[in-house]
Design a protein around this motif. Structure first.
Motif, PDB file in Angstrom:
ATOM      1  N   VAL A 102      75.474   0.072 115.568  1.00 56.09           N
ATOM      2  CA  VAL A 102      75.368  -1.067 116.485  1.00 56.09           C
ATOM      3  C   VAL A 102      74.541  -2.134 115.781  1.00 56.09           C
ATOM      4  N   VAL A 103      75.042  -3.364 115.748  1.00 55.95           N
ATOM      5  CA  VAL A 103      74.324  -4.478 115.128  1.00 55.95           C
ATOM      6  C   VAL A 103      73.288  -4.974 116.126  1.00 55.95           C
ATOM      7  N   GLU A 104      72.030  -4.786 115.799  1.00 59.28           N
ATOM      8  CA  GLU A 104      70.938  -5.141 116.718  1.00 59.28           C
ATOM      9  C   GLU A 104      70.413  -6.559 116.494  1.00 59.28           C
ATOM     10  N   ASP A 105      70.424  -7.030 115.254  1.00 63.77           N
ATOM     11  CA  ASP A 105      69.889  -8.350 114.933  1.00 63.77           C
ATOM     12  C   ASP A 105      70.747  -9.434 115.593  1.00 63.77           C
ATOM     13  N   ARG A 106      70.126 -10.276 116.408  1.00 60.13           N
ATOM     14  CA  ARG A 106      70.887 -11.270 117.189  1.00 60.13           C
ATOM     15  C   ARG A 106      71.604 -12.284 116.300  1.00 60.13           C
ATOM     16  N   ALA A 107      70.969 -12.739 115.222  1.00 61.22           N
ATOM     17  CA  ALA A 107      71.612 -13.715 114.332  1.00 61.22           C
ATOM     18  C   ALA A 107      72.823 -13.077 113.645  1.00 61.22           C
ATOM     19  N   GLU A 108      72.685 -11.845 113.218  1.00 64.61           N
ATOM     20  CA  GLU A 108      73.815 -11.146 112.578  1.00 64.61           C
ATOM     21  C   GLU A 108      74.914 -10.869 113.596  1.00 64.61           C
ATOM     22  N   HIS A 109      74.530 -10.506 114.801  1.00 62.73           N
ATOM     23  CA  HIS A 109      75.473 -10.295 115.913  1.00 62.73           C
ATOM     24  C   HIS A 109      76.300 -11.567 116.116  1.00 62.73           C
ATOM     25  N   ALA A 110      75.623 -12.720 116.171  1.00 66.25           N
ATOM     26  CA  ALA A 110      76.311 -13.995 116.386  1.00 66.25           C
ATOM     27  C   ALA A 110      77.220 -14.327 115.203  1.00 66.25           C
ATOM     28  N   ARG A 111      76.733 -14.117 113.994  1.00 64.94           N
ATOM     29  CA  ARG A 111      77.551 -14.413 112.809  1.00 64.94           C
ATOM     30  C   ARG A 111      78.828 -13.571 112.801  1.00 64.94           C
ATOM     31  N   LEU A 112      78.680 -12.281 113.039  1.00 70.41           N
ATOM     32  CA  LEU A 112      79.844 -11.384 113.004  1.00 70.41           C
ATOM     33  C   LEU A 112      80.809 -11.674 114.146  1.00 70.41           C
ATOM     34  N   LEU A 113      80.300 -11.905 115.330  1.00 71.75           N
ATOM     35  CA  LEU A 113      81.176 -12.220 116.465  1.00 71.75           C
ATOM     36  C   LEU A 113      81.923 -13.523 116.209  1.00 71.75           C
ATOM     37  N   GLY A 114      81.289 -14.452 115.523  1.00 71.04           N
ATOM     38  CA  GLY A 114      81.923 -15.720 115.194  1.00 71.04           C
ATOM     39  C   GLY A 114      83.080 -15.601 114.211  1.00 71.04           C
ATOM     40  N   LEU A 115      83.213 -14.479 113.525  1.00 67.78           N
ATOM     41  CA  LEU A 115      84.316 -14.278 112.586  1.00 67.78           C
ATOM     42  C   LEU A 115      85.646 -13.986 113.291  1.00 67.78           C
ATOM     43  N   PHE A 116      85.581 -13.541 114.548  1.00 61.61           N
ATOM     44  CA  PHE A 116      86.805 -13.132 115.251  1.00 61.61           C
ATOM     45  C   PHE A 116      87.725 -14.302 115.575  1.00 61.61           C
ATOM     46  N   GLY A 117      87.169 -15.428 116.028  1.00 62.43           N
ATOM     47  CA  GLY A 117      88.004 -16.567 116.415  1.00 62.43           C
ATOM     48  C   GLY A 117      88.930 -17.021 115.297  1.00 62.43           C
ATOM     49  N   PRO A 118      88.397 -17.386 114.143  1.00 63.28           N
ATOM     50  CA  PRO A 118      89.260 -17.843 113.048  1.00 63.28           C
ATOM     51  C   PRO A 118      90.265 -16.782 112.583  1.00 63.28           C
ATOM     52  N   ARG A 119      89.880 -15.527 112.607  1.00 54.49           N
ATOM     53  CA  ARG A 119      90.807 -14.469 112.173  1.00 54.49           C
ATOM     54  C   ARG A 119      92.039 -14.405 113.069  1.00 54.49           C
ATOM     55  N   TYR A 120      91.840 -14.681 114.355  1.00 55.73           N
ATOM     56  CA  TYR A 120      92.944 -14.564 115.305  1.00 55.73           C
ATOM     57  C   TYR A 120      93.494 -15.917 115.740  1.00 55.73           C
ATOM     58  N   GLY A 121      93.177 -16.975 114.990  1.00 58.57           N
ATOM     59  CA  GLY A 121      93.813 -18.263 115.216  1.00 58.57           C
ATOM     60  C   GLY A 121      93.055 -19.259 116.060  1.00 58.57           C
ATOM     61  N   ALA A 122      91.877 -18.915 116.523  1.00 63.35           N
ATOM     62  CA  ALA A 122      91.073 -19.872 117.298  1.00 63.35           C
ATOM     63  C   ALA A 122      90.204 -20.671 116.333  1.00 63.35           C
ATOM     64  N   PRO A 123      89.779 -21.861 116.737  1.00 66.55           N
ATOM     65  CA  PRO A 123      88.904 -22.634 115.847  1.00 66.55           C
ATOM     66  C   PRO A 123      87.541 -21.957 115.688  1.00 66.55           C
TER      67      PRO A 123
END
Length: 154
Positions: A102-123
């Motif tokens: 489980v990714v506990e660090d909030r900044a890393e959590h935000a960075r990784l979650l932010g990778l999903f949009g572009p991968r699936y076609g969202a800006p």
């Protein structure tokens, strides 16, 4: 692997399949009983990254046993033959094993979650705090990958 002629051993090709696939099937062991879920995923280096709601069966299982197996495929198509036995499936697949963290660090959590949009076609955009609060980010530390293709190479 029994059919060495179908094996994908090239690490770059395994990576391409992981980059092109859109669904990861995550297999877990729930006290000796298998449990499998389809998930969206992104790659971060050699790790798979998944996300989840903060509560649910998947997280309960992973907290007890973080060891997982996963599968992705791409290029799946039915190839009709002259007979039923002459028909086949075409595919490229990767199966891997790893340990979930489980990714506990909030900044890393935000960075990784932010990778999903572009991968699936969202800006690309910043992930709102509310979404960060509602989700858990899971990192699969991959320790083993195998690949298979059909038809065989050559």
């Amino acid at each position: 692997m029994r059919r060495r002629d179908k094996e994908i051993a090239d690490r770059r090709e395994l990576r391409r399949i992981l980059e092109e696939a859109r669904v990861c099937r995550l297999a877990m062991s729930d006290g000796g009983r298998p449990y499998l879920v389809p998930l969206s995923f992104v790659l971060d280096g050699d790790d798979l990254v998944l996300h989840s709601a903060r509560v649910g069966r998947k997280l309960e299982i992973l907290r007890r046993n973080p060891e997982v197996c996963f599968e992705v495929e791409e290029g799946v198509a039915f190839a009709r033959g002259e007979t039923a036995c002459g028909s086949t499936m075409r595919y490229r697949t990767v199966i891997g094993f790893g340990t979930v963290e489980v990714v506990e660090d909030r900044a890393e959590h935000a960075r990784l979650l932010g990778l999903f949009g572009p991968r699936y076609g969202a800006p690309a955009s910043a992930v709102p705090d509310g979404e960060l609060d509602r989700t858990v980010v899971l990192r699969v530390r991959v320790r083993e990958l195998t690949g298979k293709r059909s038809p065989p190479e050559g």
